[in-house]
Enzyme design. Sequence first.
Site, PDB file in Angstrom:
ATOM      1  N   HIS A   1       0.806  -1.226   0.000  1.00 40.51           N
ATOM      2  CA  HIS A   1       0.000   0.000   0.000  1.00 40.51           C
ATOM      3  C   HIS A   1       0.839   1.276   0.000  1.00 40.51           C
ATOM      4  CE1 HIS A   1      -0.198   1.332   4.392  1.00 40.51           C
ATOM      5  NE2 HIS A   1       0.342   0.142   4.520  1.00 40.51           N
TER       6      HIS A   1
ATOM      7  N   CYS B   1       0.744   6.514  12.249  1.00 46.05           N
ATOM      8  CA  CYS B   1       0.634   5.578  13.363  1.00 46.05           C
ATOM      9  C   CYS B   1       0.753   6.277  14.703  1.00 46.05           C
ATOM     10  CB  CYS B   1       1.733   4.524  13.247  1.00 46.05           C
ATOM     11  SG  CYS B   1       1.760   3.775  11.654  1.00 46.05           S
TER      12      CYS B   1
HETATM   13  N1  PLP Z   1       7.675   0.279   8.190  1.00 47.20           N
HETATM   14  C1  PLP Z   1       7.592   1.529   7.709  1.00 47.20           C
HETATM   15  C2  PLP Z   1       8.839   2.326   7.502  1.00 47.20           C
HETATM   16  C3  PLP Z   1       6.339   2.082   7.398  1.00 47.20           C
HETATM   17  O1  PLP Z   1       6.275   3.333   6.936  1.00 47.20           O
HETATM   18  C4  PLP Z   1       5.184   1.290   7.596  1.00 47.20           C
HETATM   19  C5  PLP Z   1       3.841   1.863   7.356  1.00 47.20           C
HETATM   20  O2  PLP Z   1       3.620   3.049   7.596  1.00 47.20           O
HETATM   21  C6  PLP Z   1       5.330  -0.014   8.066  1.00 47.20           C
HETATM   22  C7  PLP Z   1       6.579  -0.480   8.370  1.00 47.20           C
HETATM   23  C8  PLP Z   1       4.141  -0.920   8.266  1.00 47.20           C
HETATM   24  O3  PLP Z   1       3.670  -1.411   7.013  1.00 47.20           O
HETATM   25  P1  PLP Z   1       2.193  -2.032   6.900  1.00 47.20           P
HETATM   26  O4  PLP Z   1       1.245  -0.902   7.088  1.00 47.20           O
HETATM   27  O5  PLP Z   1       2.121  -2.630   5.529  1.00 47.20           O
HETATM   28  O6  PLP Z   1       2.090  -3.067   7.953  1.00 47.20           O
END
Ligand code: PLP
Length: 400
Positions: free
Chosen positions: A206, A330
């Site tokens: 995504h 997040c």
């Molecule tokens: N790692 C990083 C650097 C991210 O930016 C994100 C999502 O924002 C993730 C991990 C997590 O990915 P996912 O949303 O596909 O679990």
Amino acid sequence: MDNVIYLDNNATTAVAPEVREAMLPFLGPLYGNPSSIHTFGGQVKAHLDEARERVADLLGCHPTEIIFASCGTESDNTAITSALDCHPERHHIISTRVEHPAVKNLCQALAQGRPGRPLYRVTEIPVDAEGLLDVAAFEDALDDNTAVVSCMWANNETGVLFPVETVGALCRDRGVLFHTDAIQAAGKIPMNVSDLPIDMLSLSGHKLHAPKGIGALYVQRGTRFSPHIIGGHQEGNRRGGTESVPLIVALGKAAQLARQNIDKEGTQVAALRDRLEKGLLEKAPDARVNGNRLLRLPNTTNISFEYVEGEAILLMLDQHGVCASSGSACTTGSLEPSHVLRAMGVPFTAAHGSIRFSLSVYNTDEEIDKVLEVLPPIIRRLREISPFGHETKPAAGKAR
Ligand code: PLP
């Protein structure tokens, strides 16, 4: 929501029309199970293989080195727990202060104790005021007890790039497994992982115009590996669970498009980002860029507007249909300044007024013009009512 100006592509991206088109048959007539013996399932398997080849092509690796997963978080978790399982005698994990919660919170949980696991010591390597990794501190931290190093390729909040080649080489010298979270970097900068000392790498659909709920983990050939999800023989016995064919096909198509567009990221997207950044720095006094401006992703700028609240800026931008982000998606919901900006030592008054703009190949010049028109008056208005005081001061000489 036709008039939305979407500058929040590090949070998630629009599904590309070609990607949507590519996945539709697998939500309709092509619903077979790729593991089935019959021809009906077999034809689906061919598309699964093609998707794997496309993802491998984006990263510059062999298709057998790609394992599909449910998201980037699963890929990150799998890489780290696999390394720990493969080195049960080692109890030290190295990561950085600015990792995404998908790595950071897992490491913290492992340090606090997880059922059936030993207690791990976790070292988080600091960054400097520009968000650059302290490589000397990293070298000092590596020891004979280190099982895994997990260090992101690009930071999601600032876009700052980490020297994964250097870090990986130091790990190889010490026989330590190296994982990089490339979830923000994949598809935005060219990659050829086969030439790099990287054992495992995570990506997420995504973030590159595929739907949510699909990720991949690259595991370099010869790397010891222990599955996170144990079940059937799917993914070469490395990840159980019937493959989500529509999402995997979508990721494959998105990877193919990303590869075709990779030059545009460095030219067209970077030019839009630079124009936005330059315009805002000129028109809004007491604005500063967080993070090194050369060693960063082409699509990201993180700007602090001192003495105003990021959330207030976002709400007012929202009234003009402009989507951006304060800190990472997040961490919204909490008034704590972002852990990334805190690790960089960004002063409180600047960290609270920080906005991340993250662009994509779908953004236009007109959209940037519009943001440059509406945002400076928003900042002026908010400064007038700011509890931190509305005196604007010269930016020179301030800590970044
Ligand atoms: N790692 C990083 C650097 C991210 O930016 C994100 C999502 O924002 C993730 C991990 C997590 O990915 P996912 O949303 O596909 O679990």
